[in-house]
Design a protein around this motif. Structure first.
Motif, mmCIF file in Angstrom:
data_model
loop_
_atom_site.group_PDB
_atom_site.id
_atom_site.type_symbol
_atom_site.label_atom_id
_atom_site.label_comp_id
_atom_site.label_asym_id
_atom_site.label_seq_id
_atom_site.Cartn_x
_atom_site.Cartn_y
_atom_site.Cartn_z
ATOM 1 N N UNK A 162 4.426 0.283 1.740
ATOM 2 C CA UNK A 162 5.686 0.042 1.043
ATOM 3 C C UNK A 162 6.220 1.285 0.348
ATOM 4 N N UNK A 163 5.390 2.338 0.282
ATOM 5 C CA UNK A 163 5.831 3.585 -0.329
ATOM 6 C C UNK A 163 5.072 4.736 0.311
ATOM 7 N N UNK A 164 5.766 5.869 0.494
ATOM 8 C CA UNK A 164 5.166 7.056 1.104
ATOM 9 C C UNK A 164 5.530 8.283 0.274
ATOM 10 N N UNK A 165 4.537 9.125 0.048
ATOM 11 C CA UNK A 165 4.802 10.451 -0.494
ATOM 12 C C UNK A 165 4.993 11.360 0.713
ATOM 13 N N UNK A 174 0.822 -1.196 0.000
ATOM 14 C CA UNK A 174 0.000 0.000 0.000
ATOM 15 C C UNK A 174 0.865 1.259 0.000
ATOM 16 N N UNK A 175 0.362 2.274 -0.664
ATOM 17 C CA UNK A 175 1.076 3.531 -0.829
ATOM 18 C C UNK A 175 0.318 4.618 -0.081
ATOM 19 N N UNK A 190 -2.329 6.030 -6.452
ATOM 20 C CA UNK A 190 -1.283 6.730 -5.696
ATOM 21 C C UNK A 190 0.044 6.645 -6.443
ATOM 22 N N UNK A 191 0.320 5.499 -7.065
ATOM 23 C CA UNK A 191 1.537 5.369 -7.869
ATOM 24 C C UNK A 191 1.505 6.342 -9.046
ATOM 25 N N UNK A 243 6.001 1.001 -12.268
ATOM 26 C CA UNK A 243 6.851 0.234 -11.362
ATOM 27 C C UNK A 243 6.150 -0.216 -10.089
ATOM 28 N N UNK A 244 5.116 0.504 -9.673
ATOM 29 C CA UNK A 244 4.470 0.231 -8.388
ATOM 30 C C UNK A 244 2.958 0.145 -8.548
ATOM 31 N N UNK A 245 2.288 -0.302 -7.489
ATOM 32 C CA UNK A 245 0.834 -0.237 -7.431
ATOM 33 C C UNK A 245 0.100 -1.480 -7.855
ATOM 34 N N UNK A 246 0.780 -2.397 -8.545
ATOM 35 C CA UNK A 246 0.199 -3.668 -8.963
ATOM 36 C C UNK A 246 1.287 -4.732 -8.935
ATOM 37 N N UNK A 247 0.869 -5.978 -8.921
ATOM 38 C CA UNK A 247 1.826 -7.088 -9.000
ATOM 39 C C UNK A 247 1.729 -7.686 -10.396
#
Length: 541
Positions: A231-234, A75-76, A485-486, A494-498
């Motif tokens: 796993x990611x933060x703005x 989650x971002x 969010x990505x 690169x992020x937000x989905x597998x």
């Protein structure tokens, strides 16, 4: 071979035919909000392939049996304050204090030994009987011999005792700074409450932390975020010192959360950067956004409103800069290649931000992906402008359920038609990037997902939800904390989905969020967090 089966094989083949390092299998996996899988292979930290049934027979350096556990993209949080969270965990914590008396007792109990400053955060007078702002005299009853400085829960007001006022040289002649307010009594004496820009009058007398102290606070915060499945933060509002420490941590392999740094303001912090920083330290650190500020917060009546506050006639809040100055800051940041995110809570603040973007973008929206941070109270006629300008609404669902007890008092029912209006934003075509604004709110993203879907607090109040017509669907809420969010950070590839080619950032849950009752969403627990194919929570021994 049937065509459908052939397409599936092509979809899930490892990238470039390379052997995978890690096999995750027997999972109840979600690649996004729709696509399911039972196995995933990982190579060089990225997803190599996903599929259903038996995994391809090959050699793996590591095989992990998920035993049917639910697995989903990491989650971002699209708006948080990492250093603030770490510092908050090491200072006086007043969150949840239900009265002035309780807050004062907690100050006494939690103050560190010594004679220096006592710092803390978290009080909220709206939750106290009478809902009145506290005073320096209140603090002096429990601590008069050392300076005390306590930020309100939203970070947009501070509460000082008389010793702090003395150190700062505050007296009747001290003027209110532009964009700030010193609360005063009937005789003109400062009461001890400083709002928005006025807080700097106290802050400037508190020694800045050294790099080691900053790093320690960041580590404390990152560990907490790992445990919550983030796993990611703005990181909304980073100064030069913090960015330098982030780079050192990236060099040391110590960033266990991806950081999308938003440089604080268009002044010296931006001037210190020659250009944006992209994908530094193995894609752990990016600094390509600038955060500007146009107004304050609703709880302290600092949000800039077009018309007066309903509960404070004559007060329209605080505007931090004029339109021309805001336009110049936006133009400067965009000219240097940065995205711009503007903190705007009131309807006037949001309109000024939209006007600045309309002028600076000159019809070019897709390239910039500019943002408005919070977008809490927006005039109905301004909501469609977000999609029209390509401006992302960076919103925090938990703010709605936290503010529901005072928002109507502040702005009235009519203006709340454009308040926390997620459904209107989505239906207009706007992109919502969701966050928590931690440490203003708890960082747990499942609290945000629950609030977005139910519009209720964790006690199930109000029944049926607060302005329930503005709810998101579960799929929309999850997208807002993942792929959307990505997108808000130019990282959707690169992020937000597998999916093959994207980073293998994922979390393992104690239940299936798409199958549980909505009332349980906030109770979901994260059992594991993985970043680039490596487990970071629980920490590997």
């Amino acid at each position: 071979m049937p065509v459908v089966f052939f397409v599936a094989i092509l979809l899930f083949l490892p990238m470039n035919g390379r052997a995978a390092d890690v096999l995750i299998h027997h999972a109840n996996g979600y690649a996004d909000t729709v696509q399911r899988f039972t196995w995933m292979t990982i190579h060089d930290g990225r997803v190599a392939a996903i599929g259903n049934g038996e995994a391809p027979p090959t050699e793996y350096s590591s095989v992990v049996d998920m035993q049917g556990k639910t697995l989903m993209p990491g989650l971002i949080d699209a708006h948080g304050h990492v250093l603030g969270l770490g510092q908050y965990r090491m200072r006086v914590d007043l969150v949840g204090s239900e009265s002035l008396q309780i807050a004062l007792a907690w100050v006494t109990e939690q103050a560190p030994p010594g004679t220096g400053w006592v710092l803390g955060r978290g009080w909220n007078q709206v939750l106290w009987p009478g809902k009145k702002f506290p005073t320096a005299a209140d603090l002096d009853r429990v601590m008069a011999d050392r300076p005390v400085w306590l930020r309100r829960i939203d970070g947009h007001a501070g509460w000082a005792n008389a010793r702090a006022l003395q150190i700062a040289g505050i007296d009747n002649a001290t003027p209110d700074p532009v964009g700030g307010e010193i609360h005063r009594d009937a005789e003109g004496n400062a009461t001890g409450i400083f709002v928005d820009a006025a807080m700097a009058l106290i802050d400037q007398h508190i020694a800045r932390p050294g790099d080691d102290e900053v790093r320690y606070a960041l580590v404390v915060a990152l560990k907490e975020l790992n445990s919550l499945g983030i796993t990611s933060v703005h990181d909304a509002g980073v100064d030069t010192q913090t960015l330098t420490v982030y780079k050192q941590m990236a060099d040391d392999g110590a960033l266990s959360v991806r950081i999308y740094a938003m440089i604080s303001d268009a002044g010296e912090n931006l001037d210190a950067m020659d250009k944006p920083l992209h994908s530094y330290g193995g894609d752990r650190l990016t600094a390509r956004s600038v955060k500007l500020y146009i107004d304050g917060a609703l709880g302290s009546r600092g949000a800039a409103m077009i018309s007066d506050y309903c509960d404070d006639p004559g007060n329209k809040g605080l505007v931090f800069s004029g339109q021309d100055e805001l336009d110049e800051m936006v133009s400067k940041a965009l000219g240097m290649g940065f995205q711009v995110g503007i903190h705007a809570i009131g309807d006037l603040g949001n309109r000024m931000a939209l006007d600045a973007f309309a002028k600076a973008q000159e019809g070019d929206s897709d390239r910039h992906r500019n943002r408005i941070e919070h977008a809490q109270i927006v005039a109905l006629e301004d909501i469609p402008r977000f999609a029209g300008l390509g401006v992302i609404a960076s919103m925090q669902p938990v703010h709605a359920t936290s503010d529901k007890n005072m928002a109507a008092d502040r702005v009235g029912e009519k203006r709340l038609a454009g308040g926390y209006a997620w459904r209107k934003f989505l239906d207009s075509g706007a992109v919502i990037a969701a966050g928590s604004d931690f440490p203003v709110e708890y960082a747990n993203p499942f609290h945000g997902i629950y609030a977005a879907v139910t519009r209720m607090d964790q006690n199930g109040e109000p029944t049926g939800g607060w302005y329930p017509g503005e709810r998101m669907t579960l799929q929309e809420a999850v997208r807002a904390f993942t792929i959307d969010a990505a997108y808000a950070a130019f990282q959707e590839n690169d992020l937000g989905e597998l999916r093959p080619g994207k980073w293998a950032d994922f979390i393992v849950l104690d239940r299936d969020l798409f199958k549980v009752d909505k009332a349980e969403l906030w109770q979901i627990q994260v059992e594991e967090t993985w970043l680039a194919g490596v487990r970071v929570f629980p920490a590997n021994e």
